[in-house]
Design an enzyme around this catalytic site. Structure first.
Site, PDB file in Angstrom:
ATOM      1  N   LEU A 160       1.655  -0.646   4.314  1.00  0.00           N
ATOM      2  CA  LEU A 160       0.314  -0.347   4.841  1.00  0.00           C
ATOM      3  C   LEU A 160      -0.271   0.899   4.177  1.00  0.00           C
ATOM      4  O   LEU A 160      -1.267   1.424   4.649  1.00  0.00           O
ATOM      5  CB  LEU A 160       0.380  -0.112   6.357  1.00  0.00           C
ATOM      6  CG  LEU A 160       0.665  -1.328   7.235  1.00  0.00           C
ATOM      7  CD1 LEU A 160       0.643  -0.929   8.708  1.00  0.00           C
ATOM      8  CD2 LEU A 160      -0.337  -2.453   6.993  1.00  0.00           C
TER       9      LEU A 160
ATOM     10  N   CYS B 226       4.737  -8.207 -11.277  1.00  0.00           N
ATOM     11  CA  CYS B 226       4.804  -9.361 -10.374  1.00  0.00           C
ATOM     12  C   CYS B 226       3.503  -9.643  -9.629  1.00  0.00           C
ATOM     13  O   CYS B 226       2.893 -10.696  -9.823  1.00  0.00           O
ATOM     14  CB  CYS B 226       5.942  -9.173  -9.390  1.00  0.00           C
ATOM     15  SG  CYS B 226       7.547  -9.242 -10.206  1.00  0.00           S
TER      16      CYS B 226
ATOM     17  N   LYS C   4       5.012   2.258  -9.999  1.00  0.00           N
ATOM     18  CA  LYS C   4       5.482   2.790  -8.717  1.00  0.00           C
ATOM     19  C   LYS C   4       6.660   3.714  -8.996  1.00  0.00           C
ATOM     20  O   LYS C   4       7.181   3.724 -10.129  1.00  0.00           O
ATOM     21  CB  LYS C   4       5.850   1.665  -7.752  1.00  0.00           C
ATOM     22  CG  LYS C   4       7.032   0.837  -8.186  1.00  0.00           C
ATOM     23  CD  LYS C   4       7.387  -0.118  -7.075  1.00  0.00           C
ATOM     24  CE  LYS C   4       8.632  -0.897  -7.375  1.00  0.00           C
ATOM     25  NZ  LYS C   4       9.047  -1.768  -6.335  1.00  0.00           N
TER      26      LYS C   4
END
Ligand code: NAD
Length: 446
Positions: free
Chosen positions: A254, A264, A325
């Site tokens: 979230l 991906c 990330k």
């Protein structure tokens, strides 16, 4: 069990190493000679926490080897995993040339063999691929090979942990025998009781796209909600906590930011759109997800322009984080690529630091940007700091050291790393995502 893994990228190398760690004998195959030489000389080719120790241990125990000899690998093993790339094709679909090409080569090897084999697709592939694989095997009169779909759900950055202790295993096959063998193979990984879901191949193939597209949609929803919060004076972090405590919603995935990237989500969302179109029922919701995500990747550029004006030429920006990330060196589809290229178009300079992705970054930017050795060097004499990846080591910097390096005390944070009150106290202008900007007297709409 004797296993071959075809393709030793992020999924293949982790799969091969972890299967070897459970006592299996694994032969990994790759056709990239540079990669292969590194692996054969004992070098791990990707940054993945925890991988190196398992990699060396299993090579030493002679359970893990690397080759380009497909013939040897297929003949010596009973279980063959395909961990090959399925990149996005021009029309959005998943390009199956690596998978189907390799299946053709394997069928050629197996056509004269009577030994029982299982050919398993671990790559993310559109529904119907297992059927295509079977057709190729039939074309070559391969008689004793079952086909299975076993999509991989590991997260880069946690790949070893995810593979060793998966939330669930999904195995699709029309063959009871193949399902039984694969259940045995995976049982040691789910000893704590996580499920092994057995199903038909079509359902297994859809499950992987369904999961990734759902997560992409969830992030996208939060990103739009964050933009809305900025408009109405709300704080998306408080909203996130308020909604995430609802057990029907849950707290994970979230966090708003500058769009999802990686190898991906972007391609899988597009592939599901295309497969659904091809099958006569478009999952149209995902078209919007894809478009909103593309826009979100450039949201920091809008904020920079609001702050500095439309002319960014001659400015130099410090960038913390290049990987899509944290805990990975993977830069595929990273927001950093889009943001930096846009800034270069505006003739701005970039000084970047990333704990793991600098080598990969050179492929995208050549010498168009410069690199720093640490977070403070990156900030030296820059007009502002941009935070693009939420690496842990960025979370608690020495703010006085940072402010001494920067020309202006201003941070554009695409990952909401810092507390708003803390930034007020530190005297920084601080522009983040879905929260009210901290502006020390500057009168602008950010
Ligand atoms: P990757 O590009 O990192 O690795 C693919 C490897 O296959 C490369 O090393 C390449 O040299 C090799 N290869 C290509 N053609 C070959 C051939 N004919 N023979 C032998 N080797 C060959 O890809 P990846 O990230 O590991 O992804 C593989 C698949 O798994 C994709 O379908 C992807 O969508 C899926 N997947 C990826 C992740 C992830 O986090 N990366 C997670 C789950 C699923």
């Amino acid at each position: 069990m004797n296993i071959s893994v075809i393709g030793t990228g992020y999924v293949g190398l982790v799969t091969g190493t972890c299967l070897a760690e459970m006592g299996n004998t694994v032969i990994c195959v790759d056709n990239d000679q540079t990669k292969l030489q590194k692996l054969q000389s004992g070098k791990v080719t990707i940054y993945e926490p925890g991988l190196e120790i398992l990699f060396h241990r299993n090579i030493e125990k002679e359970r893990l080897t690397f080759t380009d000899d497909l013939n040897h690998a297929v003949n010596e093993t009973d279980i063959i995993f395909l961990c090959l790339p399925t990149p996005q094709d021009e029309d959005g679909s998943a390009d199956l040339k690596h998978i189907l090409g390799a299946v053709g080569d394997i069928a050629q090897i197996l056509k004269d063999s009577n030994d029982y084999k299982i050919l398993i697709d671990k790559s993310t592939v559109p529904v119907g691929t297992a059927k295509k694989v079977e057709d190729i095997l039939n074309d070559f009169n391969v008689t004793n090979c079952d086909v299975a779909s076993n999509p991989e759900f590991l997260r880069e950055g946690y790949a070893v942990e995810d593979f060793m202790k998966p939330d669930r295993i999904v195995i699709g096959s029309e063959s009871k025998k193949a399902l039984e063998v694969l259940r045995k193979l995976y049982e040691p990984f789910v000893r704590q009781g996580n499920p092994i879901h057995e199903m038909d191949t079509a359902s297994a193939e859809v499950t992987k796209y369904a999961a990734n597209s759902y997560l992409a949609m969830r992030i996208t929803y939060m990103n739009q909600l964050a933009n809305f919060c900025e408009q109405v004076g709300a704080d998306v972090d408080l909203v996130r906590k308020g909604m995430g405590s609802d057990t029907r919603i849950g707290k994970r995935f979230l966090f708003p930011g500058i769009g999802y990237g990686g190898s991906c989500f972007p391609k899988d969302v597009n592939a599901l759109i295309k497969t659904s179109q091809d099958n006569g029922y478009e999952i149209s919701l995902l078209r919007l997800v894809d478009q909103i995500n593309k826009d979100q990747k450039l949201i920091l550029i809008d904020k920079l322009k609001s702050y500095f004006g439309n002319d960014l030429s001659g400015k130099t920006f410090a960038v913390w984080g290049l990987a899509f990330k944290p805990n990975t060196d993977d830069m595929r589809e990273a927001p950093s690529i889009y943001i930096i290229n846009e800034l270069l178009k505006h003739h701005a300079g970039i000084k970047a630091f990333d704990p793991a992705a600098i080598e990969n970054s050179k492929f995208y930017f050549d010498d168009k940007i410069t690199y720093a050795n640490n977070i403070y060097d990156a900030a030296k004499d820059c007009d502002a700091l941009l935070i693009l990846t939420e690496w842990n080591e960025f979370r608690n910097p020495d703010f006085s050291k940072l402010s001494a390096q920067l020309k202006n005390k201003v941070i554009f944070d695409g990952r909401n790393l810092f507390d708003i009150d803390q930034m007020k106290n530190q005297g920084f202008d601080y522009i983040s995502i879905g929260r009210q900007p901290v502006l020390n007297g500057k009168k602008i709409q950010v």
